[in-house]
Design a protein around this motif. Structure first.
Motif, PDB file in Angstrom:
ATOM      1  N   LYS A  26       0.841  -1.193   0.000  1.00 57.31           N
ATOM      2  CA  LYS A  26       0.000   0.000   0.000  1.00 57.31           C
ATOM      3  C   LYS A  26       0.883   1.253   0.000  1.00 57.31           C
ATOM      4  O   LYS A  26       1.940   1.284   0.619  1.00 57.31           O
ATOM      5  CB  LYS A  26      -0.902  -0.017   1.235  1.00 57.31           C
ATOM      6  N   ASN A  27       0.429   2.276  -0.726  1.00 55.91           N
ATOM      7  CA  ASN A  27       1.104   3.578  -0.824  1.00 55.91           C
ATOM      8  C   ASN A  27       2.443   3.522  -1.541  1.00 55.91           C
ATOM      9  O   ASN A  27       3.253   4.437  -1.410  1.00 55.91           O
ATOM     10  CB  ASN A  27       1.256   4.227   0.545  1.00 55.91           C
ATOM     11  N   LEU A  28       2.682   2.458  -2.294  1.00 56.20           N
ATOM     12  CA  LEU A  28       3.846   2.369  -3.175  1.00 56.20           C
ATOM     13  C   LEU A  28       3.333   2.015  -4.566  1.00 56.20           C
ATOM     14  O   LEU A  28       2.317   1.339  -4.717  1.00 56.20           O
ATOM     15  CB  LEU A  28       4.846   1.332  -2.680  1.00 56.20           C
ATOM     16  N   TYR A  29       4.050   2.463  -5.568  1.00 51.59           N
ATOM     17  CA  TYR A  29       3.559   2.379  -6.941  1.00 51.59           C
ATOM     18  C   TYR A  29       4.624   1.805  -7.866  1.00 51.59           C
ATOM     19  O   TYR A  29       5.811   1.942  -7.618  1.00 51.59           O
ATOM     20  CB  TYR A  29       3.147   3.782  -7.426  1.00 51.59           C
ATOM     21  N   ARG A  30       4.175   1.203  -8.976  1.00 49.71           N
ATOM     22  CA  ARG A  30       5.096   0.671  -9.975  1.00 49.71           C
ATOM     23  C   ARG A  30       5.083   1.596 -11.187  1.00 49.71           C
ATOM     24  O   ARG A  30       4.253   2.499 -11.287  1.00 49.71           O
ATOM     25  CB  ARG A  30       4.731  -0.758 -10.341  1.00 49.71           C
ATOM     26  N   LEU A  31       6.002   1.348 -12.105  1.00 48.60           N
ATOM     27  CA  LEU A  31       6.122   2.191 -13.290  1.00 48.60           C
ATOM     28  C   LEU A  31       5.859   1.374 -14.546  1.00 48.60           C
ATOM     29  O   LEU A  31       6.425   0.297 -14.730  1.00 48.60           O
ATOM     30  CB  LEU A  31       7.522   2.812 -13.353  1.00 48.60           C
ATOM     31  N   ALA A  32       4.979   1.895 -15.378  1.00 50.07           N
ATOM     32  CA  ALA A  32       4.689   1.301 -16.677  1.00 50.07           C
ATOM     33  C   ALA A  32       5.038   2.326 -17.753  1.00 50.07           C
ATOM     34  O   ALA A  32       5.184   3.523 -17.471  1.00 50.07           O
ATOM     35  CB  ALA A  32       3.219   0.913 -16.773  1.00 50.07           C
ATOM     36  N   VAL A  33       5.185   1.846 -18.973  1.00 49.28           N
ATOM     37  CA  VAL A  33       5.527   2.725 -20.096  1.00 49.28           C
ATOM     38  C   VAL A  33       4.699   2.338 -21.316  1.00 49.28           C
ATOM     39  O   VAL A  33       4.255   1.195 -21.448  1.00 49.28           O
ATOM     40  CB  VAL A  33       7.026   2.648 -20.448  1.00 49.28           C
ATOM     41  N   GLY A  34       4.496   3.294 -22.196  1.00 54.24           N
ATOM     42  CA  GLY A  34       3.812   3.040 -23.455  1.00 54.24           C
ATOM     43  C   GLY A  34       4.375   3.949 -24.523  1.00 54.24           C
ATOM     44  O   GLY A  34       4.920   5.017 -24.213  1.00 54.24           O
ATOM     45  N   VAL A  35       4.249   3.530 -25.768  1.00 55.72           N
ATOM     46  CA  VAL A  35       4.680   4.366 -26.887  1.00 55.72           C
ATOM     47  C   VAL A  35       3.661   4.245 -28.011  1.00 55.72           C
ATOM     48  O   VAL A  35       3.131   3.167 -28.275  1.00 55.72           O
ATOM     49  CB  VAL A  35       6.100   3.989 -27.391  1.00 55.72           C
ATOM     50  N   ALA A  36       3.384   5.389 -28.628  1.00 55.20           N
ATOM     51  CA  ALA A  36       2.550   5.431 -29.825  1.00 55.20           C
ATOM     52  C   ALA A  36       3.445   5.859 -30.981  1.00 55.20           C
ATOM     53  O   ALA A  36       4.069   6.920 -30.925  1.00 55.20           O
ATOM     54  CB  ALA A  36       1.400   6.415 -29.658  1.00 55.20           C
ATOM     55  N   ILE A  37       3.521   5.015 -32.003  1.00 52.84           N
ATOM     56  CA  ILE A  37       4.321   5.315 -33.192  1.00 52.84           C
ATOM     57  C   ILE A  37       3.377   5.815 -34.272  1.00 52.84           C
ATOM     58  O   ILE A  37       2.342   5.191 -34.543  1.00 52.84           O
ATOM     59  CB  ILE A  37       5.074   4.068 -33.682  1.00 52.84           C
ATOM     60  N   PHE A  38       3.739   6.934 -34.885  1.00 53.60           N
ATOM     61  CA  PHE A  38       2.929   7.542 -35.934  1.00 53.60           C
ATOM     62  C   PHE A  38       3.684   7.543 -37.257  1.00 53.60           C
ATOM     63  O   PHE A  38       4.899   7.789 -37.287  1.00 53.60           O
ATOM     64  CB  PHE A  38       2.572   8.985 -35.565  1.00 53.60           C
ATOM     65  N   ASN A  39       2.962   7.302 -38.349  1.00 55.41           N
ATOM     66  CA  ASN A  39       3.570   7.399 -39.673  1.00 55.41           C
ATOM     67  C   ASN A  39       3.331   8.796 -40.250  1.00 55.41           C
ATOM     68  O   ASN A  39       2.658   9.639 -39.631  1.00 55.41           O
ATOM     69  CB  ASN A  39       3.069   6.284 -40.604  1.00 55.41           C
ATOM     70  N   SER A  40       3.867   9.048 -41.432  1.00 60.60           N
ATOM     71  CA  SER A  40       3.757  10.377 -42.044  1.00 60.60           C
ATOM     72  C   SER A  40       2.330  10.692 -42.502  1.00 60.60           C
ATOM     73  O   SER A  40       2.026  11.836 -42.836  1.00 60.60           O
ATOM     74  CB  SER A  40       4.729  10.509 -43.217  1.00 60.60           C
ATOM     75  N   LYS A  41       1.436   9.716 -42.499  1.00 63.84           N
ATOM     76  CA  LYS A  41       0.024   9.949 -42.813  1.00 63.84           C
ATOM     77  C   LYS A  41      -0.766  10.318 -41.556  1.00 63.84           C
ATOM     78  O   LYS A  41      -1.978  10.514 -41.626  1.00 63.84           O
ATOM     79  CB  LYS A  41      -0.591   8.689 -43.444  1.00 63.84           C
ATOM     80  N   GLY A  42      -0.087  10.352 -40.389  1.00 61.62           N
ATOM     81  CA  GLY A  42      -0.759  10.694 -39.146  1.00 61.62           C
ATOM     82  C   GLY A  42      -1.487   9.529 -38.500  1.00 61.62           C
ATOM     83  O   GLY A  42      -2.285   9.715 -37.589  1.00 61.62           O
TER      84      GLY A  42
END
Length: 174
Positions: A26-42
């Motif tokens: 309790k009262n401690l947290y973990r770390l997650a990550v995410g990435v969104a890759i976009f092409n030149s068409k958006g």
């Protein structure tokens, strides 16, 4: 057995760790990550999760995401996840997250990249990713509403699409 570092409420790493999928202190947290890759068409590169994933099985998600392992920085974690899940190598050492969000048990550092990747050149991690495709902002939001995509707030997807080309949160560069 995957060990995760634990953070305090201010997103500062503590000297405590936990084993993934075990009870989190309790009262401690973990770390997650995410990435969104976009092409030149958006369009955003999205991935479909395998049907045996514990959370959100068989749903579409952002390009790559996962937990940061003990001893890793946020940048190291997303670099590893992207390589593992899609076979894409990007040096994140000089890249900062575009936004950090919270969830009940942690923080999520979220990155964006602009890369024109050829889907047929990707090496999918079969234990996590079923398929990938490019999708527009409208398509992703429709997938959220239809239950095909992880149920992110549609406004979060809007924000990620806005931030993909921005260096800051202002209308003009300073």
């Amino acid at each position: 057995m995957e060990k995760l570092d634990l953070y305090d409420i201010n997103h500062k790493k503590t000297d405590q760790t936990m084993i993934r999928d075990q009870s989190q202190p309790k009262n401690l947290y973990r770390l997650a990550v995410g990435v969104a890759i976009f092409n030149s068409k958006g369009q955003m590169l999205i991935q479909k999760r395998t049907d045996d994933k514990k959370l959100f099985p068989s749903l579409w998600d952002v390009s790559a995401a996962g937990a940061v392992k003990s001893g890793e920085s946020s940048q190291m974690g997303i670099q590893r996840e992207l390589k593992e899940e899609l076979g894409v190598s990007v040096d994140f050492s000089e890249i900062r997250p575009k936004v950090t969000t919270t969830f009940p048990t942690g923080f999520n550092d979220f990155y964006t990249l602009n890369l024109d990747l050829n889907i047929s050149d990707l090496t999918l991690q079969k234990s996590e990713v079923v398929e990938v495709k490019w999708a527009s902002q409208a398509e992703i939001k429709q997938m959220i509403f239809s239950g095909e995509f992880i149920p992110y707030f549609a406004e979060f997807i809007d924000l990620i699409f806005v931030l993909k080309d921005r260096k800051d949160l202002y209308y003009s560069e300073h």
